[in-house]
Design a protein around this motif. Structure first.
Motif, mmCIF file in Angstrom:
data_model
loop_
_atom_site.group_PDB
_atom_site.id
_atom_site.type_symbol
_atom_site.label_atom_id
_atom_site.label_comp_id
_atom_site.label_asym_id
_atom_site.label_seq_id
_atom_site.Cartn_x
_atom_site.Cartn_y
_atom_site.Cartn_z
ATOM 1 N N GLY A 1 0.818 -1.211 0.000
ATOM 2 C CA GLY A 1 0.000 0.000 0.000
ATOM 3 C C GLY A 1 0.846 1.253 0.000
ATOM 4 N N GLU A 2 1.871 1.314 0.805
ATOM 5 C CA GLU A 2 2.723 2.500 0.903
ATOM 6 C C GLU A 2 3.496 2.749 -0.395
ATOM 7 O OE1 GLU A 2 5.245 2.043 4.239
ATOM 8 O OE2 GLU A 2 3.635 2.186 5.735
ATOM 9 N N GLN A 3 3.935 1.681 -1.046
ATOM 10 C CA GLN A 3 4.788 1.832 -2.226
ATOM 11 C C GLN A 3 4.035 1.641 -3.538
ATOM 12 O OE1 GLN A 3 7.735 2.999 -1.768
ATOM 13 N NE2 GLN A 3 7.615 2.796 0.467
ATOM 14 N N GLN A 4 2.697 1.504 -3.462
ATOM 15 C CA GLN A 4 1.877 1.345 -4.664
ATOM 16 C C GLN A 4 2.359 0.143 -5.506
ATOM 17 O OE1 GLN A 4 -0.971 3.467 -5.842
ATOM 18 N NE2 GLN A 4 -0.838 3.534 -3.605
ATOM 19 N N LEU A 5 2.409 -1.012 -4.868
ATOM 20 C CA LEU A 5 2.823 -2.246 -5.524
ATOM 21 C C LEU A 5 1.649 -3.214 -5.577
ATOM 22 C CD1 LEU A 5 6.267 -2.735 -3.732
ATOM 23 C CD2 LEU A 5 5.874 -1.816 -6.032
ATOM 24 N N GLU A 6 1.598 -4.008 -6.633
ATOM 25 C CA GLU A 6 0.506 -4.967 -6.803
ATOM 26 C C GLU A 6 1.060 -6.392 -6.785
ATOM 27 O OE1 GLU A 6 -2.801 -6.267 -10.175
ATOM 28 O OE2 GLU A 6 -1.748 -4.344 -10.348
ATOM 29 N N PRO A 7 0.626 -7.249 -5.843
ATOM 30 C CA PRO A 7 1.110 -8.639 -5.804
ATOM 31 C C PRO A 7 0.760 -9.374 -7.098
ATOM 32 C CG PRO A 7 0.002 -8.062 -3.759
ATOM 33 C CD PRO A 7 -0.279 -6.945 -4.726
ATOM 34 N N MET A 8 1.728 -10.138 -7.605
ATOM 35 C CA MET A 8 1.551 -10.927 -8.828
ATOM 36 C C MET A 8 1.722 -12.406 -8.498
ATOM 37 S SD MET A 8 1.199 -8.537 -11.233
ATOM 38 C CE MET A 8 1.684 -9.260 -12.802
ATOM 39 N N VAL A 9 1.233 -13.246 -9.391
ATOM 40 C CA VAL A 9 1.352 -14.693 -9.193
ATOM 41 C C VAL A 9 2.823 -15.102 -9.277
ATOM 42 C CG1 VAL A 9 0.768 -16.959 -10.127
ATOM 43 C CG2 VAL A 9 -0.946 -15.135 -10.108
ATOM 44 N N LEU A 10 3.239 -15.915 -8.321
ATOM 45 C CA LEU A 10 4.611 -16.440 -8.329
ATOM 46 C C LEU A 10 4.536 -17.958 -8.335
ATOM 47 C CD1 LEU A 10 7.685 -16.029 -8.105
ATOM 48 C CD2 LEU A 10 7.420 -16.098 -5.622
ATOM 49 N N ARG A 11 4.980 -18.558 -9.424
ATOM 50 C CA ARG A 11 4.943 -20.015 -9.543
ATOM 51 C C ARG A 11 6.271 -20.605 -9.077
ATOM 52 N NH1 ARG A 11 2.338 -18.061 -14.105
ATOM 53 N NH2 ARG A 11 0.183 -18.720 -14.337
ATOM 54 N N GLY A 12 6.177 -21.738 -8.430
ATOM 55 C CA GLY A 12 7.389 -22.414 -7.973
ATOM 56 C C GLY A 12 7.909 -21.837 -6.673
ATOM 57 N N GLU A 13 8.832 -22.572 -6.056
ATOM 58 C CA GLU A 13 9.421 -22.141 -4.791
ATOM 59 C C GLU A 13 10.553 -21.156 -5.030
ATOM 60 O OE1 GLU A 13 9.859 -24.816 -0.934
ATOM 61 O OE2 GLU A 13 10.354 -25.921 -2.736
ATOM 62 N N TYR A 14 10.498 -20.029 -4.365
ATOM 63 C CA TYR A 14 11.580 -19.042 -4.350
ATOM 64 C C TYR A 14 12.240 -18.863 -5.724
ATOM 65 C CZ TYR A 14 15.068 -16.025 -2.298
ATOM 66 O OH TYR A 14 15.836 -14.942 -1.977
ATOM 67 N N PHE A 15 11.479 -18.407 -6.697
ATOM 68 C CA PHE A 15 11.966 -18.052 -8.034
ATOM 69 C C PHE A 15 12.543 -19.231 -8.817
ATOM 70 C CE2 PHE A 15 13.020 -14.236 -5.289
ATOM 71 C CZ PHE A 15 11.818 -13.579 -5.546
ATOM 72 N N SER A 16 12.235 -20.458 -8.411
ATOM 73 C CA SER A 16 12.782 -21.618 -9.135
ATOM 74 C C SER A 16 12.258 -21.670 -10.570
ATOM 75 C CB SER A 16 12.450 -22.920 -8.405
ATOM 76 O OG SER A 16 11.043 -23.040 -8.224
ATOM 77 N N GLU A 17 11.045 -21.118 -10.802
ATOM 78 C CA GLU A 17 10.501 -21.094 -12.161
ATOM 79 C C GLU A 17 11.231 -20.071 -13.040
ATOM 80 O OE1 GLU A 17 7.910 -23.011 -13.591
ATOM 81 O OE2 GLU A 17 8.363 -24.203 -11.817
#
Length: 610
Positions: A303-319
């Motif tokens: 909210g403070e930084q005007q960011l929008e959560p996006m879908v993240l597939r896989g564990e910790y950027f493994s995709e």
């Protein structure tokens, strides 16, 4: 025997001793040989350094670059993936396809590079099939050695022998002159290994297999407790982050948010941008963030930084493994990083990658790491652009890169240029087959075109060349000239004539093969070819027969380095992953070398009559 010859032979024995003990680098030994010949007056400076102007040295260097182009465009790795699919769950099919594929690739690439690519493939297949890697690792190394018999440019010894023929006034071999012998030896090798694999299975413990198993993203995520820390957030219009440098935003201090990668739209497609300290954020950027502070409220942060959560597939950027890399680095005793914090060092700004984990005494540290004082023995997990991670391997004054995870094998920085790389390769082979264009020029044309089509850049090209091998060849070449000037070659030829000359040309071929294989136990096959090629040609001239079968037998014998793990770099590479001992190569390699010798002595005169 004159004093000069005694000095040359003594120098040769000293060089062989240094090669065997491996206490001095082989390329350094080669340079010392050049110095010794010039200072002793045995050779003049132009004679001692003539190897630097030899066209075959240029050809060998160019072939390293062509092979790297095939790696960078993903062609070599795609072959490995195809192999795994085609083999299915059949060990026999896997062994046959593995040996054929490696021998074929090795005809146009460095055999050492091919083995390095296929070791993780073999480990994965072994794990999937639940068999010992030792049953496939030695077939891998033997196929790589046999690949030296598949084309003229497959291995440096072939080019050394060909150069000696030309120097003697004969025409050189054709591009595929050695191929018929190679095909026969490959078929023989496949049949032999289908039987010999049963002598290799179960040689190592499960602990040793685990030790040589390639680490993956999943392993690193588990070991550094990264699960649940990854976030993928889009920069919305009006965000205060837009136009700001990452270092100025101090997101790690304020929120424990470490930006490790940025997805950015460029020319109608999304690309990955390195997250350096000076990187400015833009609207529509998608930030890959490591949230090390679990107490931070993600909803409040967005909210403070005007960011929008996006879908993240896989564990910790493994995709995202093709774009975002990981590696473990360890501090060395003299590192200037010891005793300092990541903030003091300015790690991200300095190296372009982010530290997301620290292991100390085998335990992963928790919480924010930026103000953690680094200690000797700490292992840092870094994440960032694969290119920058590879560059860390050059920063040896501060740390060493322990291991790149298995996912690095899937990363090809120029994958879109694969068709161009295949075109360059096909054009090079076509030019070599016409025999109207010298082989070194054909290889250089392929290198230049690969650069033009962005299959490889200059930095990668220079890095791909194995300079120690070139220096070794250049340094060993003066031995052949020195032995010739001092009568050493005539002496060896007379001894061979006394022993085998009266028994016929076939026995002389046998003697040359045995002598070449014996010398190859102590020094590299390239250095062996440099020494033996002039002896073989001189023996043919002494017997008044064609030099071609004699030169060819040296080329084959030089590639038949099956008997010890130190006979060739490809054997050394599989020694650990296969769980082998020195005696395993002797037990499997000696009988196969004898088979190759018998077949070669019969087949070579049929293809190249006396």
């Amino acid at each position: 025997m004159n004093n000069e010859l005694i000095w040359v032979l003594a120098l040769l024995l000293i060089a062989i001793f240094l090669f065997t003990t491996n206490k001095v680098r082989m390329d350094v030994v080669a340079l010392l040989v050049i110095i010794a010949f010039v200072l002793s007056g045995t050779l003049s400076l132009p004679e001692a350094t003539a190897g630097f102007s030899d066209p075959n040295v240029l050809l060998i260097a160019a072939m390293f670059v062509v092979g790297e182009g095939l790696v960078r465009t993903g062609i070599a790795y795609q072959v490995g993936e195809w192999l795994m699919r085609a083999a299915g769950n059949s060990e026999t099919r896997m062994l046959v396809l593995l040996m054929v594929t490696v021998a074929t690739l090795g005809a146009i690439m460095s055999s050492t590079g091919v083995v390095a690519i296929f070791i993780p493939v073999v480990l994965n297949v072994s794990q999937r099939m639940k068999i010992s890697p030792s049953r496939l690792m030695m077939p891998l190394s033997f196929a790589a050695l046999i690949s030296g018999m598949m084309s003229l440019v497959a291995t440096p010894p072939n080019m050394v022998v060909n150069s000696e023929l030309v120097r003697d006034g004969a025409e050189g071999f054709g591009f595929f002159a050695v191929t018929p012998v190679g095909v026969v030896v490959l078929v023989l090798g496949i049949g032999y290994m289908l039987v010999a694999r049963y002598w290799l299975g179960g040689g190592e413990t499960s602990h040793e297999r685990e030790q040589w198993k390639r680490r993956t993203f999943r392993d690193l995520i588990r070991d550094y407790r990264l699960t649940g820390r990854a976030r993928r957030l889009a920069v919305r219009p009006g965000s205060p982050l837009i136009g700001q440098r990452l270092d100025d935003l101090r997101l790690r201090d304020r929120y424990g948010a470490n930006v490790v990668g940025i997805e950015r739209w460029r020319k109608f497609r999304r690309v990955m941008v390195s997250a350096g300290g000076n990187t400015e954020l833009r609207q529509r950027d998608v930030l890959l963030i490591d949230m090390s502070a679990s107490e931070v409220d993600l909803r409040q942060f967005c909210g403070e930084q005007q960011l929008e959560p996006m879908v993240l597939r896989g564990e910790y950027f493994s995709e995202q493994a093709r774009d975002v890399g990981m590696a473990e680095v360890s501090l060395i005793p003299d590192s200037e990083l010891v005793g300092k914090t990541l903030r003091q060092v300015g790690f991200r700004s300095r190296y372009g990658v982010n530290v997301v984990g620290i292991r100390r005494n085998a335990e992963a540290l928790a919480g924010k790491l930026i103000d953690e004082e680094l200690r000797l023995g700490d292992i840092l997990l870094v994440i960032g652009d694969w290119k920058l991670i590879r560059q860390l391997q050059l920063k040896k004054n501060n740390f060493i890169v322990l291991n790149l995870p298995a996912e690095v094998d899937d990363v090809a920085p120029a994958v879109s240029q694969a068709p161009h790389a295949l075109f360059c390769l096909a054009l090079m082979v076509a030019m070599m087959l016409t025999e109207q264009i010298p082989n070194p020029i054909a290889a250089l044309v392929a290198c230049v075109l690969m650069g033009k089509f962005r299959c490889i850049d200059m930095e990668s090209a220079y890095r791909a060349i194995h300079w120690p091998s070139l220096v070794l060849i250049v340094g060993m070449m003066p031995f052949a000239l020195a032995l010739q000037k001092t009568g050493g070659i005539d002496l060896v030829v007379r001894l061979l004539m006394d022993i085998s000359g009266g028994a016929g040309a076939h026995v002389m071929l046998l003697s040359l093969f045995i002598l070449c294989s014996t010398i190859g136990l102590f020094i590299s096959n390239t250095a062996t070819a440099v020494l033996m090629a002039p002896i073989a040609v001189a023996a043919a001239n002494e017997m008044a027969v064609s030099p071609y079968p004699f030169a060819m037998i040296i080329a084959i014998a030089a590639s038949s380095a099956f008997m010890t793990p130190v006979s060739s770099p490809v054997n050394t590479l599989v020694l650990g992953p296969g769980g082998y001992r020195f005696g395993d190569f002797v037990r499997i390699g000696v009988p196969f070398t004898l088979l190759v010798m018998a077949v070669s002595v019969v087949l070579v005169p049929l293809l190249f009559p006396f």
